[in-house]
Design a protein around this motif. Structure first.
Motif, PDB file in Angstrom:
ATOM      1  N   CYS A  38       5.067  -4.465   1.136  1.00 22.06           N
ATOM      2  CA  CYS A  38       4.573  -5.087  -0.089  1.00 22.06           C
ATOM      3  C   CYS A  38       3.345  -5.918   0.252  1.00 22.06           C
ATOM      4  O   CYS A  38       3.354  -6.699   1.200  1.00 22.06           O
ATOM      5  CB  CYS A  38       5.653  -5.962  -0.722  1.00 22.06           C
ATOM      6  SG  CYS A  38       5.143  -6.736  -2.278  1.00 22.06           S
ATOM      7  N   PHE A  76       2.670   4.591  -3.201  1.00 24.95           N
ATOM      8  CA  PHE A  76       2.609   3.191  -3.610  1.00 24.95           C
ATOM      9  C   PHE A  76       2.177   3.043  -5.065  1.00 24.95           C
ATOM     10  O   PHE A  76       1.420   3.863  -5.605  1.00 24.95           O
ATOM     11  CB  PHE A  76       1.637   2.414  -2.725  1.00 24.95           C
ATOM     12  CG  PHE A  76       2.160   2.162  -1.341  1.00 24.95           C
ATOM     13  CD1 PHE A  76       2.897   1.022  -1.067  1.00 24.95           C
ATOM     14  CD2 PHE A  76       1.923   3.063  -0.312  1.00 24.95           C
ATOM     15  CE1 PHE A  76       3.394   0.781   0.200  1.00 24.95           C
ATOM     16  CE2 PHE A  76       2.407   2.832   0.963  1.00 24.95           C
ATOM     17  CZ  PHE A  76       3.149   1.693   1.219  1.00 24.95           C
ATOM     18  N   GLN A  77       2.691   1.987  -5.697  1.00 28.19           N
ATOM     19  CA  GLN A  77       2.262   1.587  -7.031  1.00 28.19           C
ATOM     20  C   GLN A  77       1.429   0.316  -6.898  1.00 28.19           C
ATOM     21  O   GLN A  77       1.580  -0.445  -5.945  1.00 28.19           O
ATOM     22  CB  GLN A  77       3.480   1.322  -7.923  1.00 28.19           C
ATOM     23  CG  GLN A  77       4.392   0.206  -7.405  1.00 28.19           C
ATOM     24  CD  GLN A  77       5.526  -0.117  -8.341  1.00 28.19           C
ATOM     25  OE1 GLN A  77       5.335  -0.187  -9.547  1.00 28.19           O
ATOM     26  NE2 GLN A  77       6.729  -0.330  -7.790  1.00 28.19           N
ATOM     27  N   GLU A  78       0.555   0.087  -7.887  1.00 28.64           N
ATOM     28  CA  GLU A  78      -0.314  -1.086  -7.873  1.00 28.64           C
ATOM     29  C   GLU A  78      -0.329  -1.716  -9.261  1.00 28.64           C
ATOM     30  O   GLU A  78      -0.578  -1.023 -10.251  1.00 28.64           O
ATOM     31  CB  GLU A  78      -1.725  -0.676  -7.449  1.00 28.64           C
ATOM     32  CG  GLU A  78      -2.655  -1.830  -7.163  1.00 28.64           C
ATOM     33  CD  GLU A  78      -3.983  -1.362  -6.577  1.00 28.64           C
ATOM     34  OE1 GLU A  78      -5.034  -1.619  -7.199  1.00 28.64           O
ATOM     35  OE2 GLU A  78      -3.957  -0.723  -5.494  1.00 28.64           O
ATOM     36  N   LYS A  97       0.939  -4.473  -4.503  1.00 29.59           N
ATOM     37  CA  LYS A  97       1.056  -3.072  -4.109  1.00 29.59           C
ATOM     38  C   LYS A  97       2.344  -2.911  -3.311  1.00 29.59           C
ATOM     39  O   LYS A  97       2.538  -3.590  -2.296  1.00 29.59           O
ATOM     40  CB  LYS A  97      -0.146  -2.654  -3.265  1.00 29.59           C
ATOM     41  CG  LYS A  97      -0.250  -1.153  -3.027  1.00 29.59           C
ATOM     42  CD  LYS A  97      -1.559  -0.811  -2.327  1.00 29.59           C
ATOM     43  CE  LYS A  97      -1.721   0.699  -2.160  1.00 29.59           C
ATOM     44  NZ  LYS A  97      -2.993   1.040  -1.469  1.00 29.59           N
ATOM     45  N   THR A  98       3.234  -2.037  -3.795  1.00 31.18           N
ATOM     46  CA  THR A  98       4.497  -1.808  -3.105  1.00 31.18           C
ATOM     47  C   THR A  98       4.958  -0.375  -3.360  1.00 31.18           C
ATOM     48  O   THR A  98       4.282   0.388  -4.073  1.00 31.18           O
ATOM     49  CB  THR A  98       5.565  -2.834  -3.544  1.00 31.18           C
ATOM     50  OG1 THR A  98       6.683  -2.736  -2.669  1.00 31.18           O
ATOM     51  CG2 THR A  98       6.021  -2.598  -4.975  1.00 31.18           C
ATOM     52  N   ASP A 144       6.343   2.922  -4.697  1.00 31.32           N
ATOM     53  CA  ASP A 144       6.479   3.415  -6.061  1.00 31.32           C
ATOM     54  C   ASP A 144       7.954   3.536  -6.452  1.00 31.32           C
ATOM     55  O   ASP A 144       8.770   4.069  -5.688  1.00 31.32           O
ATOM     56  CB  ASP A 144       5.797   4.787  -6.168  1.00 31.32           C
ATOM     57  CG  ASP A 144       5.609   5.217  -7.613  1.00 31.32           C
ATOM     58  OD1 ASP A 144       5.502   4.333  -8.472  1.00 31.32           O
ATOM     59  OD2 ASP A 144       5.586   6.427  -7.862  1.00 31.32           O
ATOM     60  N   CYS A 167      -2.868  -8.920  -7.211  1.00 34.49           N
ATOM     61  CA  CYS A 167      -2.678  -7.473  -7.309  1.00 34.49           C
ATOM     62  C   CYS A 167      -1.573  -7.121  -6.325  1.00 34.49           C
ATOM     63  O   CYS A 167      -1.714  -7.316  -5.112  1.00 34.49           O
ATOM     64  CB  CYS A 167      -3.973  -6.742  -6.956  1.00 34.49           C
ATOM     65  SG  CYS A 167      -3.817  -4.940  -7.010  1.00 34.49           S
TER      66      CYS A 167
END
Length: 365
Positions: free
Chosen positions: A249, A309-311, A342-343, A345, A340
């Protein structure tokens, strides 16, 4: 016959299904009058090893059981509220009376009062008509009240996602010797117990696929979820700082105010933190994943090149928190600022009202 530890039907045919025990072992223990545990429970209890098994058609079975009980005790984890208050469980339980049990309150800072936790939980569930009971299975807090409430009903079912302490509470309430181990998802079938005129059932822990631990092996889940306390780190970052949580993360921080933001991150002690600059962050993540940026599991289990990854961007201010299901949460002491995140998905991330209020003065019991 059922396994005394996890509640699964004993069987000798398929090692990948619940309740498996080799037939010769079963016969030897039966003749000796020994306790009958399936192979999985025996290894978890005596050797600290948990074997994965397949649970077939779980939701259909759960729905059928719900129809036969008077009340469902839905157990949540206060340290992972977003990960344990799952919308699908709420939907399945919509037609039955519910008692909402919020466990592990002993892991929160002692400055947070029981009354504050209770009020916060009720606001999170949008005034749903739950009976809310706060508990700590390890400290035995709230168990008397829970037992008194349960005894008002004839048939009671315990449900919850893995690792909320469901089986620990069931054992404390009933005295039944179920398999309580550091491993999430130990219960595989319905475990039945009787308390005076009330019959209680403990169901298997539910895997949601919205929490970090749901992506991991049982051994790694054990490392990430078994803790006697939460780690708490305070940050006062510069502009364009980046903070890594366990290598899975990333939080990019930006703000316009002259005052730097201040926030705390609460997480399991296995989660490691590292702060760096935005200029260095990309290279550092690629080169140091599993080294300096130690994820809370074996890096070979989830190689970084295999992850999607999702953001998401969030504006945060004092009295707000950012929760990352199955990992921890960020609590703002001074803001505003932008981040922001990011981790991996699929992991549920939510901005919420603060449980740990920055205006609160420290109090000790």
């Amino acid at each position: 016959m059922k396994c005394k530890g996890c509640g699964a039907e004993i069987q000798h045919e398929d090692e990948t299904l619940p309740g498996y025990i080799p037939k010769e072992v079963f016969e030897r223990r039966s003749l000796a009058g020994e306790e009958i545990l399936c192979q999985r429970c025996f290894r978890a209890r005596h050797y600290g090893k948990l074997m994965p098994v397949r649970l077939e058609d779980f939701w259909t079975q759960l729905i059928n059981v719900i129809k036969e009980v008077d009340v469902v005790v839905w157990i949540l984890d206060i340290t992972d509220f977003e990960g344990s208050y799952d919308p699908k469980i709420f939907e399945v339980l919509s037609s039955v009376k519910k008692i909402l049990v919020v466990n592990k309150i002993d892991l929160l800072p002692r400055a947070v009062t029981v009354q504050e936790i209770d009020s916060w939980v009720r606001r999170q569930v949008l005034d749903e008509p739950f009976d809310v009971i706060l508990t700590s299975a390890t400290k035995r807090y709230g168990l008397r009240r829970l037992k008194e409430k349960i005894l008002e009903f004839r048939r009671v079912l315990f449900v919850g996602v893995t690792n909320v302490g469901k089986s620990s509470l069931f054992k404390e309430i009933t005295g039944k010797d179920v398999s309580v181990t550091p491993f999430p998802g130990t219960t595989l079938g319905l475990i039945r117990a009787k308390l005076f005129n009330t019959i209680l059932f403990d169901s298997p822990g539910i895997t949601t696929k919205h929490r970090l631990i749901d992506f991991l092996s049982p051994e790694s889940q054990k490392k990430l979820t078994h803790a006697d306390h939460l780690s708490r780190f305070t940050f006062k970052p510069d502009r364009n700082s980046v903070i890594f949580l366990g290598g899975v993360c990333r939080l990019d921080i930006d703000f316009k105010s002259e005052l730097r933001p201040i926030f705390q991150i609460f997480a399991n002690e296995a989660v490691k933190f590292h702060q760096t600059s935005k200029v260095k962050a990309d290279t550092l993540w690629k080169r140091q994943y599993g080294k300096l940026l130690v994820p809370p599991f074996d890096p070979q289990e989830l190689p970084i090149e295999s992850l999607s990854f999702q953001e998401k961007r969030f504006e945060l201010d004092a009295s707000e928190e950012l929760a990352i299901a199955g990992l921890g949460w960020l609590s703002v002491r001074r803001g505003p600022f932008e981040t922001c995140l990011k981790t991996i998905d699929g992991i549920y991330v939510r901005k919420r009202e603060a449980l740990i209020n920055p205006a609160r003065k420290e109090r000790r019991a």
